[in-house]
Design a protein around this motif. Structure first.
Motif, PDB file in Angstrom:
ATOM      1  N   ARG A  76      -1.640  -3.581  -8.804  1.00 19.74           N
ATOM      2  CA  ARG A  76      -2.151  -2.794  -7.670  1.00 19.74           C
ATOM      3  C   ARG A  76      -2.715  -1.453  -8.218  1.00 19.74           C
ATOM      4  O   ARG A  76      -2.070  -0.806  -9.057  1.00 19.74           O
ATOM      5  CB  ARG A  76      -1.042  -2.499  -6.675  1.00 19.74           C
ATOM      6  CG  ARG A  76      -0.181  -3.680  -6.288  1.00 19.74           C
ATOM      7  CD  ARG A  76      -0.904  -4.675  -5.413  1.00 19.74           C
ATOM      8  NE  ARG A  76       0.013  -5.669  -4.842  1.00 19.74           N
ATOM      9  CZ  ARG A  76      -0.383  -6.700  -4.097  1.00 19.74           C
ATOM     10  NH1 ARG A  76      -1.659  -6.871  -3.825  1.00 19.74           N
ATOM     11  NH2 ARG A  76       0.503  -7.562  -3.628  1.00 19.74           N
ATOM     12  N   GLU A  77      -3.866  -1.038  -7.719  1.00 14.07           N
ATOM     13  CA  GLU A  77      -4.485   0.226  -8.177  1.00 14.07           C
ATOM     14  C   GLU A  77      -4.568   1.193  -7.007  1.00 14.07           C
ATOM     15  O   GLU A  77      -5.020   0.815  -5.912  1.00 14.07           O
ATOM     16  CB  GLU A  77      -5.861  -0.031  -8.756  1.00 14.07           C
ATOM     17  CG  GLU A  77      -6.453   1.194  -9.458  1.00 14.07           C
ATOM     18  CD  GLU A  77      -7.732   0.879 -10.219  1.00 14.07           C
ATOM     19  OE1 GLU A  77      -8.278   1.792 -10.847  1.00 14.07           O
ATOM     20  OE2 GLU A  77      -8.175  -0.288 -10.175  1.00 14.07           O
ATOM     21  N   TYR A  78      -4.146   2.454  -7.250  1.00 15.95           N
ATOM     22  CA  TYR A  78      -4.097   3.466  -6.200  1.00 15.95           C
ATOM     23  C   TYR A  78      -5.000   4.636  -6.626  1.00 15.95           C
ATOM     24  O   TYR A  78      -4.881   5.158  -7.745  1.00 15.95           O
ATOM     25  CB  TYR A  78      -2.652   3.938  -5.992  1.00 15.95           C
ATOM     26  CG  TYR A  78      -1.713   2.800  -5.590  1.00 15.95           C
ATOM     27  CD1 TYR A  78      -1.490   2.508  -4.267  1.00 15.95           C
ATOM     28  CD2 TYR A  78      -1.085   2.044  -6.580  1.00 15.95           C
ATOM     29  CE1 TYR A  78      -0.639   1.466  -3.910  1.00 15.95           C
ATOM     30  CE2 TYR A  78      -0.246   0.998  -6.219  1.00 15.95           C
ATOM     31  CZ  TYR A  78      -0.025   0.712  -4.887  1.00 15.95           C
ATOM     32  OH  TYR A  78       0.796  -0.332  -4.542  1.00 15.95           O
ATOM     33  N   LYS A  79      -5.901   5.071  -5.748  1.00 17.34           N
ATOM     34  CA  LYS A  79      -6.841   6.175  -6.014  1.00 17.34           C
ATOM     35  C   LYS A  79      -6.256   7.487  -5.519  1.00 17.34           C
ATOM     36  O   LYS A  79      -5.649   7.544  -4.441  1.00 17.34           O
ATOM     37  CB  LYS A  79      -8.171   5.908  -5.313  1.00 17.34           C
ATOM     38  CG  LYS A  79      -8.900   4.640  -5.763  1.00 17.34           C
ATOM     39  CD  LYS A  79      -9.370   4.763  -7.205  1.00 17.34           C
ATOM     40  CE  LYS A  79     -10.204   3.544  -7.608  1.00 17.34           C
ATOM     41  NZ  LYS A  79     -10.694   3.641  -9.007  1.00 17.34           N
ATOM     42  N   ARG A  80      -6.473   8.477  -6.305  1.00 21.28           N
ATOM     43  CA  ARG A  80      -6.036   9.823  -5.913  1.00 21.28           C
ATOM     44  C   ARG A  80      -7.143  10.457  -5.079  1.00 21.28           C
ATOM     45  O   ARG A  80      -8.310  10.444  -5.444  1.00 21.28           O
ATOM     46  CB  ARG A  80      -5.769  10.675  -7.164  1.00 21.28           C
ATOM     47  CG  ARG A  80      -5.068  12.006  -6.862  1.00 21.28           C
ATOM     48  CD  ARG A  80      -4.746  12.698  -8.164  1.00 21.28           C
ATOM     49  NE  ARG A  80      -3.904  13.881  -7.962  1.00 21.28           N
ATOM     50  CZ  ARG A  80      -3.481  14.672  -8.925  1.00 21.28           C
ATOM     51  NH1 ARG A  80      -3.830  14.400 -10.194  1.00 21.28           N
ATOM     52  NH2 ARG A  80      -2.706  15.701  -8.667  1.00 21.28           N
ATOM     53  N   THR A  89       0.829  -1.232   0.000  1.00 23.27           N
ATOM     54  CA  THR A  89       0.000   0.000   0.000  1.00 23.27           C
ATOM     55  C   THR A  89       0.853   1.266   0.000  1.00 23.27           C
ATOM     56  O   THR A  89       0.334   2.366  -0.243  1.00 23.27           O
ATOM     57  CB  THR A  89      -0.926   0.007   1.226  1.00 23.27           C
ATOM     58  OG1 THR A  89      -0.140  -0.087   2.420  1.00 23.27           O
ATOM     59  CG2 THR A  89      -1.915  -1.153   1.175  1.00 23.27           C
ATOM     60  N   SER A  90       2.128   1.117   0.286  1.00 18.92           N
ATOM     61  CA  SER A  90       3.007   2.298   0.336  1.00 18.92           C
ATOM     62  C   SER A  90       3.852   2.458  -0.932  1.00 18.92           C
ATOM     63  O   SER A  90       4.766   3.277  -0.972  1.00 18.92           O
ATOM     64  CB  SER A  90       3.947   2.173   1.553  1.00 18.92           C
ATOM     65  OG  SER A  90       3.218   2.108   2.756  1.00 18.92           O
ATOM     66  N   SER A 107      -6.338   7.936 -10.884  1.00 20.56           N
ATOM     67  CA  SER A 107      -5.858   6.637 -10.355  1.00 20.56           C
ATOM     68  C   SER A 107      -4.586   6.239 -11.075  1.00 20.56           C
ATOM     69  O   SER A 107      -4.244   6.779 -12.149  1.00 20.56           O
ATOM     70  CB  SER A 107      -6.921   5.563 -10.522  1.00 20.56           C
ATOM     71  OG  SER A 107      -7.138   5.293 -11.888  1.00 20.56           O
TER      72      SER A 107
END
Length: 604
Positions: free
Chosen positions: A599-603, A512-513, A583
């Motif tokens: 892995r998908e990261y949301k802004r 997650t980081s 994203s």
């Protein structure tokens, strides 16, 4: 003067002569006798003097009677001759009676014997004797030489004949020995075959006997009640159980002893009897009773139960020796398993569990084809043993797989070097390690806390290595909760592979980081500092914005093995994105070729 006148005047003449010549004549005769006695080793002088004096006395006497001489003049000479004959004759008579070769006086007076030796009287005779002996010996030697020459020739002829005879006898003896050896071997083989047949017949007879006893016991158990006048072993065992259940321990004991008198090789009656004895007399009493039974009987079951009455280490040593001497006696393996069981020890080490599992596996293996039935009178007792063995083996699981319980190492790299953490399959009371496959071990030391599993200080589970360490074997060993050494285990250590694997593990754990949008108020910036710090485990990073196309790549700087976590001063750990980006999708390919999920990261 007439003859009558001489007769009348003789007494007066003799008396007058004695008064004049008696003293010196007697003295001279005595001295002469002594001298002849002393000189006796040279010759029998006493005999010579006696003979001469006697003849002289006779001649003088005749001359006086025939008036050849005057009596007054001849009487002194007659007295002297008579005295000398008497003294010398007496000395010679005593010498013959006492067998005194050196004389009577020498035998009574040691000084005279020494005087004889000093004067050479004795030695002279000895010399004459030696001379005579020497001549005789020379004669004998000459005769012997002649005889030896004849004998030698005879022996040569006989020897030649003897050699021929012995050669023939030796040949015959060799033939006889070969024949005898062949007959002995044949007889030995025949005897072994007979013994094998006899042993097989005895074994079958014993098995049949125990089977008969077991069936008889089962029938009696169904019938119930004590047998009034027991005669068979199954009847005595049945009565022992009945008395025991009713609390009549005295009769139960008598019945067990009567059963033991049949020397039946079945385990369960003796284990029950031993339990009764321990309750009544303690372990020492049970050991004494079974010691006497073991000395009298041949049944291995009695000897096995006798061993169980000893304490701890002594019992285990005796049990191992018994199994070594009787490797096919199946019940011993079940008994051995109990020595390492949780019920006996309370807390088991991994070694204890393995020993228990090995013994139980061996015991259960004898169940095939009824191999255990011959050791039990009560079949229900055998069923209990088998049920307990199977349940314990299930609980122990794959404890016999050595690879399943080998220690492992977890290396962790820092800027200062390596921290190696050791994972053990069980609680330990001490840990040590070494670099390479030989050399001394280094203890990791103890921590300031107790391990609740052992009740002792906990050993330090880690040690340090410098960053210059190259690929090598690390040896690890430890002491289990009973202080028994386990190992060493040799484990490969590759610093490069360990660094890559450690980085991958951290990236997977803290994924997650990987990406941080607009971090620290820097709007429009995307930071990937964590992936950069653990780049030694990364081969490639693919990403995409507002979707999962993964059409872009983040170029990472090379891994610095000397300072793997430092970010190069000339490299920016971020990039700028437009405000329209909502994203970001990321996938990491690791150095071992595996890929992470997308892995998908949301802004925000």
């Amino acid at each position: 003067m007439t003859t009558g006148d001489i007769g009348a005047a003789a007494p007066s003449l003799i008396k007058a002569s004695l008064s004049r010549t008696g003293k010196w004549a007697g003295s001279v005769a005595f001295i002469g006798g002594a001298a002849s006695d002393i000189l006796n080793p040279l010759a029998p002088f006493a005999a010579y003097i006696a003979l001469v004096a006697s003849v002289a006395a006779a001649i003088i006497a005749i001359a006086i009677v025939l008036r050849l001489v005057l009596a007054a003049k001849a009487l002194p000479a007659l007295l002297f001759a008579t005295s000398a004959a008497a003294v010398a004759g007496g000395v010679y008579g005593l010498q013959q009676q006492t067998n005194s070769q050196n004389g009577i006086i020498a035998g009574l007076v040691p000084a005279i014997a020494q005087l004889q030796q000093q004067l050479g009287i004795v030695s002279a005779r000895v010399a004459r004797i030696e001379q005579t002996v020497t001549k005789t010996q020379q004669t004998v030697d000459q005769v012997k030489q002649s005889t030896d020459a004849v004998a030698k020739k005879t022996e040569e002829i006989a020897s030649s004949q003897q050699q021929q005879t012995e050669q023939g006898a030796h040949t015959q003896k060799t033939v006889d020995q070969v024949k005898q050896t062949t007959e002995t071997l044949a007889a030995g083989q025949q005897k072994q075959a007979e013994q094998a047949d006899k042993l097989q017949a005895t074994t079958e007879q014993i098995a049949a006997s125990i089977d008969t006893i077991a069936k008889g016991f089962a029938a009696l158990a169904a019938q119930g009640g004590a047998i009034a006048e027991p005669k068979r072993p199954d009847e005595f065992y049945h009565n022992a159980r009945v008395y025991e259940l009713s609390g009549d321990m005295l009769n139960a004991r008598r019945s067990y002893l009567a059963f033991a008198g049949f020397d039946v090789d079945a385990v369960d009656p003796y284990t029950r009897f031993a339990t009764l004895l321990r309750v009544q007399d303690g372990k020492a009493g049970a050991r004494e009773v079974f010691g006497q039974l073991a000395d009298k009987g041949k049944a291995l079951s009695i000897k096995l139960v006798h061993i169980l009455q000893f304490d701890d280490t002594q019992r285990l040593d005796k049990l191992n020796a018994f199994i070594a001497a009787n490797p096919d006696f199946a019940p011993a393996y079940y008994v051995l398993a109990q020595e390492f069981s949780e019920d006996r020890l309370g807390a088991q080490s991994l070694s204890d569990k393995r020993s228990e599992a090995e013994a139980l596996t061996k015991f259960v293996s004898y169940e095939k084809d009824g191999g255990l039935l011959k050791y039990f009178v009560d079949q229900r007792e055998l069923a209990d043993w088998l049920d307990h063995s199977r349940s314990r083996l299930t609980a122990l699981g794959d404890v016999l797989d050595p690879a399943r319980f080998a220690p492992s190492l977890t290396p962790m790299r820092s800027n200062a070097g390596w921290t190696i953490s050791i994972s053990l399959p069980e609680a330990a009371t001490g840990i040590s390690w070494r670099l390479g496959e030989s050399g001394p071990f280094t203890d990791t030391g103890l921590m300031a806390m107790n391990d609740q599993r052992t009740g002792k200080p906990m050993p330090n589970p880690s040690f340090e290595l410098p960053d210059s360490t190259t690929a090598i074997i690390i040896g690890v060993k430890y002491l289990d909760l009973r202080g028994r050494e386990t190992g060493p285990f040799n484990i490969s250590f590759d610093p490069e592979a360990a660094l890559q694997q450690g980085n991958k593990q951290i990236l997977d754990q803290f994924w997650t980081s990987w990406i941080a949008f607009d971090a620290s108020g820097n709007h429009g910036l995307v930071y990937f500092s964590q992936m950069l710090s653990y780049r030694c485990g990364i081969k490639e990073v693919r990403y995409s914005l507002n979707g999962t196309a993964l059409d872009k790549e983040i170029k990472m700087p090379p891994c610095d093995k000397k300072d793997p976590y430092a970010i190069p001063y000339d490299y920016q750990p971020y990039f700028k994105v437009a405000d329209s980006v909502t994203s970001m999708a990321v996938q990491v390919t690791y150095t071992d070729g595996t890929k992470s999920p997308v892995r998908e990261y949301k802004r925000q």
